[in-house]
Design a protein around this motif. Structure first.
Motif, mmCIF file in Angstrom:
data_model
loop_
_atom_site.group_PDB
_atom_site.id
_atom_site.type_symbol
_atom_site.label_atom_id
_atom_site.label_comp_id
_atom_site.label_asym_id
_atom_site.label_seq_id
_atom_site.Cartn_x
_atom_site.Cartn_y
_atom_site.Cartn_z
ATOM 1 N N LEU A 196 0.662 -11.477 15.409
ATOM 2 C CA LEU A 196 1.438 -12.816 14.756
ATOM 3 C C LEU A 196 0.185 -13.765 14.959
ATOM 4 C CD1 LEU A 196 4.904 -12.761 16.755
ATOM 5 C CD2 LEU A 196 4.297 -12.009 14.353
ATOM 6 N N GLU A 197 -0.492 -13.716 15.732
ATOM 7 C CA GLU A 197 -1.822 -14.924 15.630
ATOM 8 C C GLU A 197 -2.495 -14.653 14.023
ATOM 9 O OE1 GLU A 197 -4.040 -14.210 18.988
ATOM 10 O OE2 GLU A 197 -2.594 -15.387 20.517
ATOM 11 N N ARG A 198 -2.559 -13.394 13.608
ATOM 12 C CA ARG A 198 -3.258 -13.451 12.456
ATOM 13 C C ARG A 198 -2.565 -14.007 11.488
ATOM 14 N NH1 ARG A 198 -3.184 -6.799 12.275
ATOM 15 N NH2 ARG A 198 -4.580 -6.453 14.126
ATOM 16 N N PHE A 199 -1.191 -14.566 11.533
ATOM 17 C CA PHE A 199 -0.568 -15.187 10.545
ATOM 18 C C PHE A 199 -0.081 -16.605 11.035
ATOM 19 C CE2 PHE A 199 0.564 -10.753 10.311
ATOM 20 C CZ PHE A 199 -0.131 -10.409 8.996
ATOM 21 N N ARG A 200 -0.798 -16.993 12.026
ATOM 22 C CA ARG A 200 -0.645 -18.325 12.742
ATOM 23 C C ARG A 200 0.796 -18.365 13.017
ATOM 24 N NH1 ARG A 200 -4.858 -22.598 9.513
ATOM 25 N NH2 ARG A 200 -6.430 -21.292 9.627
ATOM 26 N N ALA A 201 1.458 -17.394 13.634
ATOM 27 C CA ALA A 201 2.694 -17.375 14.117
ATOM 28 C C ALA A 201 2.580 -17.077 15.665
ATOM 29 C CB ALA A 201 3.390 -16.574 13.414
ATOM 30 N N ALA A 202 3.775 -17.243 16.413
ATOM 31 C CA ALA A 202 4.027 -16.834 17.701
ATOM 32 C C ALA A 202 5.425 -16.602 17.917
ATOM 33 C CB ALA A 202 3.547 -18.006 18.576
ATOM 34 N N PRO A 203 5.912 -15.589 18.985
ATOM 35 C CA PRO A 203 7.023 -15.400 19.236
ATOM 36 C C PRO A 203 7.898 -16.723 19.701
ATOM 37 C CG PRO A 203 5.759 -13.871 20.242
ATOM 38 C CD PRO A 203 4.891 -14.885 19.730
ATOM 39 N N SER A 204 9.069 -17.004 18.850
ATOM 40 C CA SER A 204 9.993 -17.977 19.259
ATOM 41 C C SER A 204 11.310 -17.709 20.349
ATOM 42 C CB SER A 204 10.180 -18.615 18.219
ATOM 43 O OG SER A 204 9.446 -18.949 17.196
ATOM 44 N N PHE A 205 11.611 -16.643 19.891
ATOM 45 C CA PHE A 205 12.668 -16.105 21.000
ATOM 46 C C PHE A 205 12.320 -14.291 21.319
ATOM 47 C CE2 PHE A 205 14.026 -18.659 17.277
ATOM 48 C CZ PHE A 205 14.497 -19.715 18.005
ATOM 49 N N VAL A 206 12.563 -14.231 22.450
ATOM 50 C CA VAL A 206 12.138 -13.014 23.137
ATOM 51 C C VAL A 206 13.478 -12.339 23.765
ATOM 52 C CG1 VAL A 206 10.481 -11.647 24.250
ATOM 53 C CG2 VAL A 206 9.647 -13.520 22.919
#
Length: 323
Positions: A196-206
């Motif tokens: 997800l870091e490749r797309f400047r994102a991160a898990p929001s709900f897990v």
């Protein structure tokens, strides 16, 4: 256009056919430059008596104007156009985005003489400031008829390229395992964060769940209530498919199953469903390694809130052999 050698004093308003350098190797004037009176005086000062030039004829448009006009029509979204030397216009992303490309239209445009266009691949992720396309013309001038043909096609069928912004995406992740969901989380969480870091994102709900229909259904429904941009199901089991636990559960909670199997390696056992507009992706094995796989190909458009169709997944086969 007709190139010819003329006296420097007769070159005003004409186009320079070759770059002129000073004796030490420093560039004096670039090829394609339209000479003005100051340039003429400069060339005389440098001791040049003649120059190789050309000029526009009736029915021709200068290279810079031509590529600028074509670039204005070829793309939309969060992008800007910057002209460059030598009859080139570059398109740059103004914010993080997913680049959507109409490949068939691009091929058609590139079969017309005088102007060619190149883009990053369809579904690719681009960061703000990245060049995502370029337009280049034949040297010095473009036939007006060719330019009009390009622009008419683009206005009728275009644009070729859309820079679709990725703005604060929320990614929900469900880890599943036949024995204990936390086992899947321990195995995959680090790698998934890297992806997800490749797309400047991160898990929001897990969430983590045992791979049993009731438990998976409860978990997916809980995640759907948060209205994430996308839900990723990271399972320790394979194969995925409409008849496995995850697939049956997706159908049970009302997902439309869009596509099973992707012509991509790694990632063939790919299952995509939609609950309303929220994509739910199951791709067993794709979360075990940070190497490029089908998830990396489909995540950028999903993060940009673009609905990826089963047909578009099927079209990933050309270039789909990733490893």
């Amino acid at each position: 256009m007709k190139a010819q050698t003329v006296d420097v004093r007769e070159s005003t308003g004409r186009i320079l056919c070759c770059t002129i350098f000073r004796p030490g190797g420093r560039k004096l004037l670039a090829k394609g430059h339209v000479l003005n009176e100051d340039d003429v005086r400069l060339l005389e000062t440098e001791g040049l008596g003649q120059v190789w030039v050309t000029e526009l004829e009736v029915g021709e448009i200068g290279e810079d104007e031509a590529v600028g006009m074509a670039a204005q029509e070829m793309g939309c979204g969060c992008l800007e156009i910057r002209l460059a030397a030598g009859g080139r216009a570059n398109l740059f992303a103004t914010e993080d985005c997913c680049v959507l490309v109409d490949d068939e239209l691009l091929k058609q445009i590139n079969c017309i003489a005088s102007i060619v266009m190149a883009t990053t691949p369809n579904f690719s992720f681009a960061v703000a400031g990245q060049r995502i396309a370029t337009v280049k013309s034949a040297p010095f001038a473009v036939a007006q008829s060719h330019l009009e043909a390009v622009i008419n096609i683009l206005r009728e069928r275009g644009p070729i390229l859309q820079a679709r912004p990725v703005r604060e995406p929320s990614v929900a992740v469900l880890y599943t395992d036949p024995v204990h969901g936390d086992r899947a989380r321990q195995l995959f969480e680090s790698i998934l964060r890297q992806r997800l870091e490749r797309f400047r994102a991160a898990p929001s709900f897990v969430l983590a769940s045992t791979e049993e229909e009731d438990a998976v259904a409860r978990s997916l429904q809980h995640l759907l209530r948060a209205k994430p941009t996308v839900i990723l199901v990271a399972s320790t089991t394979a194969p995925a498919g409409p008849d496995d636990v995850v697939g049956r559960t997706m159908t049970r909670i009302g997902c439309h199953l869009e596509r099973f199997l992707a012509p991509v390696e790694p990632g063939t056992l790919f299952l995509l469903g939609y609950k309303d507009e929220i994509p739910v992706v199951s791709a067993p094995g794709c979360f075990r390694s940070a190497k490029l796989n089908v998830v990396d190909l489909v995540l950028p458009p999903m993060l940009a809130r673009y609905r990826v169709s089963g047909w578009e997944v099927g079209a990933l086969g050309h270039g789909g052999l990733l490893a």
